[in-house]
Scaffold this motif. Structure first.
Motif, PDB file in Angstrom:
ATOM      1  N   ALA A  17       0.835  -1.205   0.000  1.00  0.00           N
ATOM      2  CA  ALA A  17       0.000   0.000   0.000  1.00  0.00           C
ATOM      3  C   ALA A  17       0.868   1.252   0.000  1.00  0.00           C
ATOM      4  O   ALA A  17       0.627   2.200  -0.759  1.00  0.00           O
ATOM      5  CB  ALA A  17      -0.929   0.000   1.204  1.00  0.00           C
ATOM      6  N   LEU A  18       1.937   1.241   0.796  1.00  0.00           N
ATOM      7  CA  LEU A  18       2.822   2.396   0.875  1.00  0.00           C
ATOM      8  C   LEU A  18       3.579   2.600  -0.430  1.00  0.00           C
ATOM      9  O   LEU A  18       3.694   3.717  -0.937  1.00  0.00           O
ATOM     10  CB  LEU A  18       3.800   2.219   2.045  1.00  0.00           C
ATOM     11  N   SER A  19       4.085   1.510  -1.001  1.00  0.00           N
ATOM     12  CA  SER A  19       4.821   1.627  -2.261  1.00  0.00           C
ATOM     13  C   SER A  19       3.883   2.030  -3.406  1.00  0.00           C
ATOM     14  O   SER A  19       4.282   2.776  -4.309  1.00  0.00           O
ATOM     15  CB  SER A  19       5.539   0.323  -2.591  1.00  0.00           C
ATOM     16  N   GLY A  20       2.643   1.587  -3.375  1.00  0.00           N
ATOM     17  CA  GLY A  20       1.671   1.984  -4.401  1.00  0.00           C
ATOM     18  C   GLY A  20       1.367   3.470  -4.340  1.00  0.00           C
ATOM     19  O   GLY A  20       1.289   4.150  -5.371  1.00  0.00           O
ATOM     20  N   GLU A  21       1.193   3.993  -3.133  1.00  0.00           N
ATOM     21  CA  GLU A  21       0.933   5.424  -2.965  1.00  0.00           C
ATOM     22  C   GLU A  21       2.128   6.258  -3.422  1.00  0.00           C
ATOM     23  O   GLU A  21       1.982   7.300  -4.056  1.00  0.00           O
ATOM     24  CB  GLU A  21       0.595   5.742  -1.499  1.00  0.00           C
ATOM     25  N   LYS A  22       3.328   5.768  -3.094  1.00  0.00           N
ATOM     26  CA  LYS A  22       4.542   6.482  -3.499  1.00  0.00           C
ATOM     27  C   LYS A  22       4.660   6.512  -5.028  1.00  0.00           C
ATOM     28  O   LYS A  22       4.986   7.545  -5.618  1.00  0.00           O
ATOM     29  CB  LYS A  22       5.767   5.812  -2.883  1.00  0.00           C
ATOM     30  N   ARG A  23       4.368   5.401  -5.668  1.00  0.00           N
ATOM     31  CA  ARG A  23       4.446   5.324  -7.140  1.00  0.00           C
ATOM     32  C   ARG A  23       3.420   6.256  -7.777  1.00  0.00           C
ATOM     33  O   ARG A  23       3.715   6.926  -8.767  1.00  0.00           O
ATOM     34  CB  ARG A  23       4.199   3.873  -7.578  1.00  0.00           C
ATOM     35  N   LYS A  24       2.206   6.317  -7.214  1.00  0.00           N
ATOM     36  CA  LYS A  24       1.181   7.216  -7.745  1.00  0.00           C
ATOM     37  C   LYS A  24       1.614   8.671  -7.631  1.00  0.00           C
ATOM     38  O   LYS A  24       1.435   9.466  -8.559  1.00  0.00           O
ATOM     39  CB  LYS A  24      -0.144   7.010  -7.016  1.00  0.00           C
ATOM     40  N   SER A  25       2.214   9.029  -6.498  1.00  0.00           N
ATOM     41  CA  SER A  25       2.664  10.413  -6.326  1.00  0.00           C
ATOM     42  C   SER A  25       3.801  10.743  -7.293  1.00  0.00           C
ATOM     43  O   SER A  25       3.879  11.842  -7.835  1.00  0.00           O
ATOM     44  CB  SER A  25       3.090  10.673  -4.882  1.00  0.00           C
ATOM     45  N   GLN A  26       4.687   9.760  -7.556  1.00  0.00           N
ATOM     46  CA  GLN A  26       5.756   9.977  -8.527  1.00  0.00           C
ATOM     47  C   GLN A  26       5.190  10.173  -9.937  1.00  0.00           C
ATOM     48  O   GLN A  26       5.654  11.034 -10.685  1.00  0.00           O
ATOM     49  CB  GLN A  26       6.734   8.804  -8.509  1.00  0.00           C
ATOM     50  N   LEU A  27       4.188   9.393 -10.293  1.00  0.00           N
ATOM     51  CA  LEU A  27       3.564   9.541 -11.611  1.00  0.00           C
ATOM     52  C   LEU A  27       2.867  10.891 -11.747  1.00  0.00           C
ATOM     53  O   LEU A  27       2.921  11.538 -12.804  1.00  0.00           O
ATOM     54  CB  LEU A  27       2.586   8.398 -11.868  1.00  0.00           C
ATOM     55  N   LEU A  28       2.221  11.353 -10.676  1.00  0.00           N
ATOM     56  CA  LEU A  28       1.575  12.665 -10.708  1.00  0.00           C
ATOM     57  C   LEU A  28       2.602  13.789 -10.840  1.00  0.00           C
ATOM     58  O   LEU A  28       2.387  14.754 -11.581  1.00  0.00           O
ATOM     59  CB  LEU A  28       0.713  12.859  -9.459  1.00  0.00           C
ATOM     60  N   LEU A  30       5.533  13.510 -12.270  1.00  0.00           N
ATOM     61  CA  LEU A  30       6.043  13.425 -13.639  1.00  0.00           C
ATOM     62  C   LEU A  30       5.074  14.057 -14.630  1.00  0.00           C
ATOM     63  O   LEU A  30       5.486  14.800 -15.541  1.00  0.00           O
ATOM     64  CB  LEU A  30       6.289  11.955 -13.993  1.00  0.00           C
ATOM     65  N   GLU A  31       3.791  13.814 -14.459  1.00  0.00           N
ATOM     66  CA  GLU A  31       2.773  14.407 -15.327  1.00  0.00           C
ATOM     67  C   GLU A  31       2.760  15.925 -15.189  1.00  0.00           C
ATOM     68  O   GLU A  31       2.644  16.659 -16.179  1.00  0.00           O
ATOM     69  CB  GLU A  31       1.402  13.819 -14.989  1.00  0.00           C
ATOM     70  N   GLU A  32       2.924  16.411 -13.958  1.00  0.00           N
ATOM     71  CA  GLU A  32       2.951  17.859 -13.721  1.00  0.00           C
ATOM     72  C   GLU A  32       4.172  18.494 -14.381  1.00  0.00           C
ATOM     73  O   GLU A  32       4.090  19.561 -14.987  1.00  0.00           O
ATOM     74  CB  GLU A  32       2.967  18.126 -12.214  1.00  0.00           C
ATOM     75  N   MET A  33       5.317  17.822 -14.280  1.00  0.00           N
ATOM     76  CA  MET A  33       6.531  18.339 -14.937  1.00  0.00           C
ATOM     77  C   MET A  33       6.362  18.376 -16.452  1.00  0.00           C
ATOM     78  O   MET A  33       6.793  19.322 -17.121  1.00  0.00           O
ATOM     79  CB  MET A  33       7.737  17.480 -14.555  1.00  0.00           C
ATOM     80  N   ARG A  34       5.721  17.364 -17.020  1.00  0.00           N
ATOM     81  CA  ARG A  34       5.491  17.328 -18.461  1.00  0.00           C
ATOM     82  C   ARG A  34       4.589  18.473 -18.896  1.00  0.00           C
ATOM     83  O   ARG A  34       4.838  19.138 -19.896  1.00  0.00           O
ATOM     84  CB  ARG A  34       4.881  15.992 -18.868  1.00  0.00           C
ATOM     85  N   LEU A  35       3.524  18.723 -18.132  1.00  0.00           N
ATOM     86  CA  LEU A  35       2.615  19.814 -18.464  1.00  0.00           C
ATOM     87  C   LEU A  35       3.307  21.174 -18.349  1.00  0.00           C
ATOM     88  O   LEU A  35       3.087  22.063 -19.179  1.00  0.00           O
ATOM     89  CB  LEU A  35       1.374  19.764 -17.576  1.00  0.00           C
ATOM     90  N   ASN A  36       4.158  21.338 -17.335  1.00  0.00           N
ATOM     91  CA  ASN A  36       4.910  22.590 -17.194  1.00  0.00           C
ATOM     92  C   ASN A  36       5.869  22.801 -18.365  1.00  0.00           C
ATOM     93  O   ASN A  36       6.014  23.912 -18.873  1.00  0.00           O
ATOM     94  CB  ASN A  36       5.678  22.613 -15.871  1.00  0.00           C
ATOM     95  N   ALA A  37       6.535  21.733 -18.788  1.00  0.00           N
ATOM     96  CA  ALA A  37       7.454  21.835 -19.921  1.00  0.00           C
ATOM     97  C   ALA A  37       6.696  22.191 -21.191  1.00  0.00           C
ATOM     98  O   ALA A  37       7.149  23.018 -21.997  1.00  0.00           O
ATOM     99  CB  ALA A  37       8.214  20.527 -20.102  1.00  0.00           C
ATOM    100  N   TYR A  38       5.532  21.591 -21.396  1.00  0.00           N
ATOM    101  CA  TYR A  38       4.712  21.886 -22.572  1.00  0.00           C
ATOM    102  C   TYR A  38       4.280  23.350 -22.573  1.00  0.00           C
ATOM    103  O   TYR A  38       4.350  24.040 -23.581  1.00  0.00           O
ATOM    104  CB  TYR A  38       3.493  20.967 -22.598  1.00  0.00           C
ATOM    105  N   GLU A  39       3.859  23.840 -21.418  1.00  0.00           N
ATOM    106  CA  GLU A  39       3.398  25.224 -21.301  1.00  0.00           C
ATOM    107  C   GLU A  39       4.546  26.205 -21.553  1.00  0.00           C
ATOM    108  O   GLU A  39       4.408  27.184 -22.259  1.00  0.00           O
ATOM    109  CB  GLU A  39       2.783  25.458 -19.918  1.00  0.00           C
ATOM    110  N   SER A  40       5.727  25.934 -20.955  1.00  0.00           N
ATOM    111  CA  SER A  40       6.845  26.855 -21.183  1.00  0.00           C
ATOM    112  C   SER A  40       7.314  26.818 -22.626  1.00  0.00           C
ATOM    113  O   SER A  40       7.703  27.846 -23.180  1.00  0.00           O
ATOM    114  CB  SER A  40       8.025  26.596 -20.266  1.00  0.00           C
TER     115      SER A  40
END
Length: 141
Positions: A17-28, A30-40
């Motif tokens: 459960a802990l590792s799953g939550e950590k992986r989800k937060s890492q994916l989120l 990464l998605e946020e960084m991708r959106l920021n790069a696209y916007e810039s």
């Protein structure tokens, strides 16, 4: 010995459960960084386009004017003294969005015309140009 192996396995087997939550937060993240790069990237492209459009000069050409044509594809004999302007050519028709139809009045054998971008043209001013010539006498040393 059995007790140590149990703790080693417990240490290596993560809590799912802990590792799953950590992986989800890492994916989120990464998605946020991708959106920021696209916007810039989009903002950068808009700024560059605005800069280049600001540098373009509005040129008003009329049929019958004489112009010089810039040859941007001149790569065969590069040199400082080689002129990249050809002409003069005469404007036959001005089309929409800056396109200009040219013809060469000096080639009387053919009435060939072609269409070029108006940004590649500049007005030709008739008149004799005084050219300074200097003759150097070279001597052997």
């Amino acid at each position: 010995m059995k007790h140590k192996a149990y703790w080693a396995l417990k240490f290596l087997n993560f809590d799912e459960a802990l590792s799953g939550e950590k992986r989800k937060s890492q994916l989120l993240e990464l998605e946020e960084m991708r959106l920021n790069a696209y916007e810039s990237s989009r903002l950068y492209k808009e700024k560059v386009k605005a800069y280049h459009n600001k540098k373009l000069l509005k040129k008003d050409f009329r049929p019958g004017q004489q112009v010089l044509l810039f040859n941007s594809r001149l790569k065969l004999f590069p040199g400082k003294l080689k002129s990249k302007w050809y002409g003069p050519f005469t404007i036959k028709e001005v089309k929409r969005y800056g396109a200009v139809e040219l013809f060469d009045p000096q080639s009387e054998t053919s009435n060939r015309t072609w269409i070029v971008n108006g940004q590649r043209l500049k007005l030709y001013h008739d008149g004799n140009i005084e050219r300074l010539t200097t003759i150097l006498q070279l001597q052997d040393p």
